[in-house]
Design an enzyme around this catalytic site. Structure first.
Site, short mmCIF file in Angstrom:
data_model
loop_
_atom_site.label_atom_id
_atom_site.label_comp_id
_atom_site.label_asym_id
_atom_site.label_seq_id
_atom_site.Cartn_x
_atom_site.Cartn_y
_atom_site.Cartn_z
CB SER A 43 -0.92 0.07 1.16
OG SER A 43 -2.04 0.81 1.01
CG ASP A 157 -4.17 -1.79 0.30
OD1 ASP A 157 -3.49 -2.41 0.86
OD2 ASP A 157 -4.42 -0.67 0.54
#
Length: 324
Positions: A43, A157
Site C-alpha cells: 500500500s 490493496d
C-alpha cells in the site's frame, strides 16, 4: 571469510497517510549513509518504496507529500467500483516519476509490492512488468478505490493479506531486514452526555448536532476494528519471519485517510525522529560483519526449531479467550 558489507532489505508497511512516516525513515537512512539493497512494501509503504527506488529523493518525497491531500485526488469512479477513481492519483504519481510507462526493471533498487487477488483471495507479489498498475493495485483500498485489473487478475490493496511484508523482504535474499511499521492505534475516551435527560427542544430531536459532530470518531472506530484483524495477520508473519530491526512508528488516532494535509509534515517528522532514535542500531546492522556461513546456517536451523517448538506447545484456538 565473513562478508564485510551485509546487504540490507527494507520492509515498509501500509497505513495510508500514516505511511508518510516512511519518508522520515528514508531521510535518516540517507543522512547516515545506510544503503538499501531491496524494498518490499504494501500500500502506501509500497508506493513510497517504489518512488524512492525510482530515484526520487526523500526530500522531494517530503515536499510532494506536504502539498498533497486526498481531496486533490477526489474524482468519481466511472465504473462505480469505488468511492474515488484513480485517474488523478495516477497523474500525480506519473508527475513524480516523470513518466507513466516506467517498469520494475527501470528501478534502481529491486522492489516487490504486495496485492490481493479479489476473486481467489491469493496474495500476489508484483515484481516485474509495468510499475504504474502495480502501484495502483497495492494501494487499492477496498470501498475507497476500485480494484485494478492487472496481469489477468482483479487486484486490491496488499494490506488485506500482508500489510507488513517482512517475510517478502527476507525472501528477496538480503542478509538483514529493517522493518518499518505504522499500525493504527485508537486511543480516545467516550464521554457520557452531560445531561441524562435533556430538555425537549427542536435541536434535541435531531439525530446529531451537525456542527459539534466529530466525523473522525466513527471512521477511526471502523478502522480500528479492521486494524485488529490486520494486526493478527501481521503478528503471525512477523513471529515466523521477524526483521532484524523493527521500527514501530506510533501515530495514535491517525486515520488512514486523514483529510487535513497540515498533519502530513508532522507524520513525516515522527517517522524521522523514530528512525533517528535507533540510529545506533541501524549503523550496527550496516557495519557488523556477517558470521561464517556455517554459523548462519546453524542460526537459521535454530530459529526454525524454536518456531516449531512454539507451534507444538501453542494452545488450540490461540486467539480465542478461555471460557469459564
Amino acid at each position: 571469510m565473513p562478508h564485510s558489507k551485509p546487504t540490507l532489505g527494507l520492509a515498509l508497511s501500509g497505513g495510508g497517510i500514516r505511511g508518510l512516516a516512511h519518508i522520515g525513515v528514508l531521510e535518516v537512512l540517507e543522512e547516515a549513509q545506510i544503503p538499501v539493497h531491496t524494498i518490499a512494501g504494501s500500500s502506501m509503504g509500497g508506493i513510497i518504496g517504489a518512488l524512492y527506488a525510482a530515484g526520487i529523493t526523500p526530500s522531494s518525497l517530503r515536499a510532494a507529500a506536504i502539498k498533497a491531500s486526498i481531496l486533490d485526488f477526489a474524482t468519481p469512479d466511472l465504473h462505480g467500483r469505488g468511492l474515488i477513481g484513480q485517474r488523478k492519483f495516477q497523474s500525480f504519481l506519473a508527475g513524480l516519476l516523470g513518466r507513466d510507462d516506467l517498469t520494475f526493471a527501470d528501478l534502481k533498487i529491486p522492489v516487490v509490492l504486495t496485492a490481493t487477488d479479489l476473486e481467489s483471495g491469493a496474495l500476489v507479489l508484483l515484481r516485474e512488468g509495468p510499475l504504474m498498475p502495480a502501484l495502483l493495485a497495492t494501494s487499492a483500498f477496498p470501498l475507497v478505490f476500485p480494484p485494478v485489473h492487472h496481469q489477468g487478475r482483479w487486484l486490491v490493496d496488499g494490506g488485506t493479506l500482508n500489510n507488513f511484508p517482512c517475510d517478502v523482504a527476507r525472501a528477496m535474499g538480503v542478509d538483514r531486514v529493517i522493518g518499518v511499521d505504522t499500525p493504527i492505534r485508537i486511543q480516545f475516551e467516550l464521554h457520557k452526555p452531560e445531561e441524562a435527560h435533556p430538555r425537549l427542544s427542536f435541536r434535541s430531536l435531531l439525530p446529531i448536532n451537525v456542527r459539534s459532530f466529530d466525523w473522525k470518531q466513527p471512521i477511526l472506530i471502523a478502522e480500528g476494528a479492521v486494524g485488529h484483524t490486520l494486526d493478527v495477520l501481521n503478528r503471525e508473519r512477523v513471529r515466523c519471519c521477524p526483521p532484524d530491526l523493527l521500527i514501530g512508528v506510533d501515530l495514535p488516532n491517525t486515520s488512514t485517510f486523514l483529510v487535513d494535509s497540515s498533519e502530513h509534515e508532522r507524520i513525516i517528522n515522527i517517522g524521522h525522529a523514530e528512525a533517528h532514535r535507533v540510529l545506533g542500531d541501524l549503523r550496527r546492522l550496516r557495519d557488523r560483519p556477517l558470521p561464517p556461513e556455517w554459523r548462519q546456517r546453524w542460526g537459521r536451523f535454530m530459529r526454525r526449531l524454536r518456531r516449531a517448538r512454539a507451534a507444538y506447545h501453542a494452545p488450540d484456538f490461540e486467539y480465542f479467550p478461555p471460557l469459564g
